[in-house]
Motif scaffolding. Sequence first.
Motif, mmCIF file in Angstrom:
data_model
loop_
_atom_site.group_PDB
_atom_site.id
_atom_site.type_symbol
_atom_site.label_atom_id
_atom_site.label_comp_id
_atom_site.label_asym_id
_atom_site.label_seq_id
_atom_site.Cartn_x
_atom_site.Cartn_y
_atom_site.Cartn_z
ATOM 1 N N SER A 34 0.827 -1.209 0.000
ATOM 2 C CA SER A 34 0.000 0.000 0.000
ATOM 3 C C SER A 34 0.856 1.252 0.000
ATOM 4 O O SER A 34 0.539 2.241 -0.668
ATOM 5 C CB SER A 34 -0.930 0.006 1.217
ATOM 6 O OG SER A 34 -1.832 -1.084 1.178
ATOM 7 N N ASN A 35 1.955 1.228 0.765
ATOM 8 C CA ASN A 35 2.822 2.404 0.850
ATOM 9 C C ASN A 35 3.507 2.688 -0.488
ATOM 10 O O ASN A 35 3.730 3.841 -0.855
ATOM 11 C CB ASN A 35 3.879 2.194 1.937
ATOM 12 C CG ASN A 35 4.271 3.499 2.603
ATOM 13 O OD1 ASN A 35 3.593 3.973 3.506
ATOM 14 N ND2 ASN A 35 5.360 4.104 2.143
ATOM 15 N N ARG A 36 3.794 1.615 -1.227
ATOM 16 C CA ARG A 36 4.521 1.791 -2.497
ATOM 17 C C ARG A 36 3.589 1.959 -3.699
ATOM 18 O O ARG A 36 3.843 2.782 -4.578
ATOM 19 C CB ARG A 36 5.434 0.590 -2.731
ATOM 20 C CG ARG A 36 6.301 0.744 -3.968
ATOM 21 C CD ARG A 36 7.390 -0.289 -4.028
ATOM 22 N NE ARG A 36 8.240 -0.102 -5.189
ATOM 23 C CZ ARG A 36 9.267 -0.872 -5.501
ATOM 24 N NH1 ARG A 36 9.591 -1.886 -4.703
ATOM 25 N NH2 ARG A 36 9.984 -0.634 -6.577
ATOM 26 N N PHE A 37 2.503 1.146 -3.727
ATOM 27 C CA PHE A 37 1.643 1.145 -4.915
ATOM 28 C C PHE A 37 0.230 1.666 -4.655
ATOM 29 O O PHE A 37 -0.561 1.783 -5.598
ATOM 30 C CB PHE A 37 1.546 -0.277 -5.479
ATOM 31 C CG PHE A 37 2.866 -0.861 -5.873
ATOM 32 C CD1 PHE A 37 3.542 -0.404 -6.995
ATOM 33 C CD2 PHE A 37 3.451 -1.857 -5.116
ATOM 34 C CE1 PHE A 37 4.767 -0.946 -7.361
ATOM 35 C CE2 PHE A 37 4.668 -2.411 -5.470
ATOM 36 C CZ PHE A 37 5.338 -1.954 -6.595
ATOM 37 N N GLY A 38 -0.104 1.964 -3.397
ATOM 38 C CA GLY A 38 -1.432 2.471 -3.080
ATOM 39 C C GLY A 38 -2.316 1.429 -2.411
ATOM 40 O O GLY A 38 -2.019 0.234 -2.413
ATOM 41 N N ARG A 39 -3.410 1.899 -1.827
ATOM 42 C CA ARG A 39 -4.339 1.004 -1.124
ATOM 43 C C ARG A 39 -4.938 -0.034 -2.060
ATOM 44 O O ARG A 39 -5.163 -1.177 -1.676
ATOM 45 C CB ARG A 39 -5.480 1.822 -0.517
ATOM 46 C CG ARG A 39 -5.063 2.858 0.492
ATOM 47 C CD ARG A 39 -4.647 2.276 1.805
ATOM 48 N NE ARG A 39 -4.370 3.331 2.776
ATOM 49 C CZ ARG A 39 -3.764 3.134 3.945
ATOM 50 N NH1 ARG A 39 -3.369 1.936 4.299
ATOM 51 N NH2 ARG A 39 -3.548 4.156 4.759
ATOM 52 N N ARG A 40 -5.253 0.355 -3.282
ATOM 53 C CA ARG A 40 -5.913 -0.536 -4.234
ATOM 54 C C ARG A 40 -5.128 -1.830 -4.416
ATOM 55 O O ARG A 40 -5.675 -2.933 -4.268
ATOM 56 C CB ARG A 40 -6.082 0.194 -5.567
ATOM 57 C CG ARG A 40 -6.578 -0.674 -6.707
ATOM 58 C CD ARG A 40 -6.834 0.185 -7.954
ATOM 59 N NE ARG A 40 -6.952 -0.647 -9.135
ATOM 60 C CZ ARG A 40 -5.955 -0.929 -9.958
ATOM 61 N NH1 ARG A 40 -4.757 -0.414 -9.739
ATOM 62 N NH2 ARG A 40 -6.146 -1.691 -11.005
ATOM 63 N N MET A 41 -3.854 -1.716 -4.709
ATOM 64 C CA MET A 41 -3.040 -2.899 -4.954
ATOM 65 C C MET A 41 -2.830 -3.706 -3.670
ATOM 66 O O MET A 41 -2.932 -4.942 -3.666
ATOM 67 C CB MET A 41 -1.683 -2.494 -5.536
ATOM 68 C CG MET A 41 -0.808 -3.680 -5.945
ATOM 69 S SD MET A 41 -1.567 -4.694 -7.230
ATOM 70 C CE MET A 41 -1.478 -3.561 -8.628
ATOM 71 N N GLY A 42 -2.544 -3.016 -2.567
ATOM 72 C CA GLY A 42 -2.281 -3.710 -1.312
ATOM 73 C C GLY A 42 -3.482 -4.480 -0.805
ATOM 74 O O GLY A 42 -3.391 -5.661 -0.463
ATOM 75 N N LEU A 43 -4.648 -3.825 -0.768
ATOM 76 C CA LEU A 43 -5.847 -4.457 -0.224
ATOM 77 C C LEU A 43 -6.377 -5.566 -1.130
ATOM 78 O O LEU A 43 -6.812 -6.618 -0.651
ATOM 79 C CB LEU A 43 -6.931 -3.409 0.019
ATOM 80 C CG LEU A 43 -6.601 -2.332 1.062
ATOM 81 C CD1 LEU A 43 -7.734 -1.308 1.153
ATOM 82 C CD2 LEU A 43 -6.349 -2.948 2.430
ATOM 83 N N ALA A 44 -6.355 -5.346 -2.439
ATOM 84 C CA ALA A 44 -6.838 -6.367 -3.371
ATOM 85 C C ALA A 44 -5.991 -7.629 -3.271
ATOM 86 O O ALA A 44 -6.516 -8.759 -3.241
ATOM 87 C CB ALA A 44 -6.829 -5.828 -4.803
ATOM 88 N N THR A 45 -4.677 -7.462 -3.204
ATOM 89 C CA THR A 45 -3.777 -8.613 -3.083
ATOM 90 C C THR A 45 -4.040 -9.386 -1.795
ATOM 91 O O THR A 45 -4.097 -10.627 -1.798
ATOM 92 C CB THR A 45 -2.310 -8.141 -3.106
ATOM 93 O OG1 THR A 45 -2.046 -7.469 -4.333
ATOM 94 C CG2 THR A 45 -1.359 -9.325 -2.965
ATOM 95 N N GLY A 46 -4.225 -8.675 -0.699
ATOM 96 C CA GLY A 46 -4.453 -9.328 0.591
ATOM 97 C C GLY A 46 -5.739 -10.135 0.621
ATOM 98 O O GLY A 46 -5.758 -11.288 1.080
ATOM 99 N N PHE A 47 -6.829 -9.566 0.121
ATOM 100 C CA PHE A 47 -8.117 -10.263 0.141
ATOM 101 C C PHE A 47 -8.098 -11.510 -0.759
ATOM 102 O O PHE A 47 -8.588 -12.574 -0.367
ATOM 103 C CB PHE A 47 -9.247 -9.329 -0.299
ATOM 104 C CG PHE A 47 -9.873 -8.559 0.828
ATOM 105 C CD1 PHE A 47 -10.272 -9.190 2.000
ATOM 106 C CD2 PHE A 47 -10.085 -7.188 0.713
ATOM 107 C CE1 PHE A 47 -10.868 -8.478 3.044
ATOM 108 C CE2 PHE A 47 -10.683 -6.465 1.752
ATOM 109 C CZ PHE A 47 -11.066 -7.109 2.916
ATOM 110 N N ILE A 48 -7.554 -11.380 -1.949
ATOM 111 C CA ILE A 48 -7.533 -12.516 -2.875
ATOM 112 C C ILE A 48 -6.655 -13.642 -2.323
ATOM 113 O O ILE A 48 -7.003 -14.826 -2.426
ATOM 114 C CB ILE A 48 -7.072 -12.067 -4.271
ATOM 115 C CG1 ILE A 48 -8.145 -11.155 -4.896
ATOM 116 C CG2 ILE A 48 -6.803 -13.272 -5.172
ATOM 117 C CD1 ILE A 48 -7.747 -10.493 -6.194
ATOM 118 N N THR A 49 -5.547 -13.278 -1.684
ATOM 119 C CA THR A 49 -4.689 -14.291 -1.048
ATOM 120 C C THR A 49 -5.447 -15.024 0.054
ATOM 121 O O THR A 49 -5.373 -16.256 0.170
ATOM 122 C CB THR A 49 -3.427 -13.635 -0.465
ATOM 123 O OG1 THR A 49 -2.710 -12.976 -1.508
ATOM 124 C CG2 THR A 49 -2.520 -14.687 0.188
#
Length: 430
Positions: free
Chosen positions: A84-99
Motif C-alpha cells: 500500500s505504501n509503495r503502490f497504493g491502497r488498491r493494490m495492497g488491499l486487493a492482493t491481501g483479500f484474494i490471497t
Amino acid sequence: MSDEANVLAQSYIDHPEKVKKLYKRTLMIVVISQMFGGAGLAAGITVGALLAEQMLGTNAFAGLPAALFTLGSAGAALLVGRLSNRFGRRMGLATGFITGGLGAVGIIFAAMLNNVFLLFIFLLVYGAGSATNLQARYAGTDLATNKQRGTAVSVAMVSTTVGAVAGPNLVDVMGKVAHSIGVPELAGPFILAAAAYILAGLVLFALLRPDPFMIALKINANKQSTESKEVSRKNPINKGIAVGAIIMVLTQIVMTAIMTMTPIHMGHHGHSLRAIGLVIGFHIGAMYLPSLLTGILVDKIGRSAMAIASGVTLLLSGVLSAVAPGDSLVLMIIALSLLGLGWNFGLISGTALIVDSTEPSTRAKTQGTVDVFIALSGASGSAMSGMVVAGSSYETLSLVGGILSLILIPVMIWSIGSKKVMKNKEMREL
C-alpha cells in the motif's frame, strides 16, 4: 508517480471539493468490500477451532487454528502495508483479500483429505484476509480531516457487520451445502469465505481509482512545501504511535483468547452448532455494528476516554464469562457481546491515534507494522487460550483476560500526563 498521475493529483490539490467527493466515494467502495470481507472473516472464528478439534481428536490445541491464521495475518499485514505504501491502497488491499480467499480454498481441500499439515499451512494463508480486513479501515482515513478520522474508521468497520454477522448464522446452511458436494460439514463456511474474500479483492481492484492514498501523498507533499514545523513534533508523534499500538495489542489479546475458546466451552456444555453460531454472530456484531457511534464518540470526547472505556468493558465481559453457567445461552450472548464491544472501543480509538501520529509518506507502512503486532498478539492469545483451558478452565481464562484489560487505564493516564507536560513545554518555549 507518473506524469499522468501527477496531473491527476494536482487537480485534487487545486479543487478541494474534488477531495471531499473522492473521500465519500472511497468510503462507499470500502463499505462494499468490507461487506464481503466480513463474511470471509467469520468462517475461521466460528468453526476453525471445531474443525481442528475434529481432525486432531483433542481440544488441547483447539486454539491453534486461530493462532495460525492470526500469525498468517501478521505476515500479511506487513506485506499489505508495504504494498500500500509503495503502490497504493488498491493494490495492497486487493492482493491481501484474494490471497485470503485462496487460503480458504486450501483449507477446504485439507479438510477433504483430512490432512492436518495442509490445514495448518492454508490457515496461515487464510490469515491474509483477516489482516486485509483490518487494513481496509485505514483506506477511509487517507483523505479524512482530523475531526473525521474516528468516523471514517467506524464507517469501514460497521460495514463489515453485514457479512460478519451473516457468516456465523450460515454455518448450518453452508455445512449442508458442503455435505451435498462431498466436503466435510465443518469446512462448509470456508466455501463462503473463499468466495467472499475474492469478491472483496476484486471490488477494490476494479473500483478504488484514483487511489486515495496516492492522492493524499501528493496533497501532503504540497502542504509540506509551505510548512516547516514537522520536525519539532517528532517525539510526541512517536509516543502517539506507541500508545495507539498498546491499546490495540492489549484489546486483541484479551478478545481473541476468550473468543477462541468459547465455541469449545459451549460445545462441552451441550450447545448445538447453531447456538454457537448465534453467540459468535452477536459477538462479531458487537465488534463492528456499534462502530458509527464509537467513531463519533472517539472524535467528540477523545481517544483516551474511549480507550479507558474499552478496558472497563472488557473487564465486565471477562467477569461475566467466568461466572456465567456454561449452559446459559443468554449470558454467553451478553458476555461475548461485551467482549466485542470492548474490542471495538479499543480498535477505533487506537486506530485514530495511529493516524493522528503518522505522516502520509510513511503512514501505510507504519500502519502495516502496527497491525503485525496486533496480529502476533492475537496469535499468542489464541495459542495460549487452549493451553490455559486444558490446564485450568475457561472460567480462569476469562477472568485473567478481564483483569489484564485494566492495564489500559494506567497507560492512558500516563499518555494524558505526557501530553500535558509536552504542551506546557511548548508554551514555555513560545
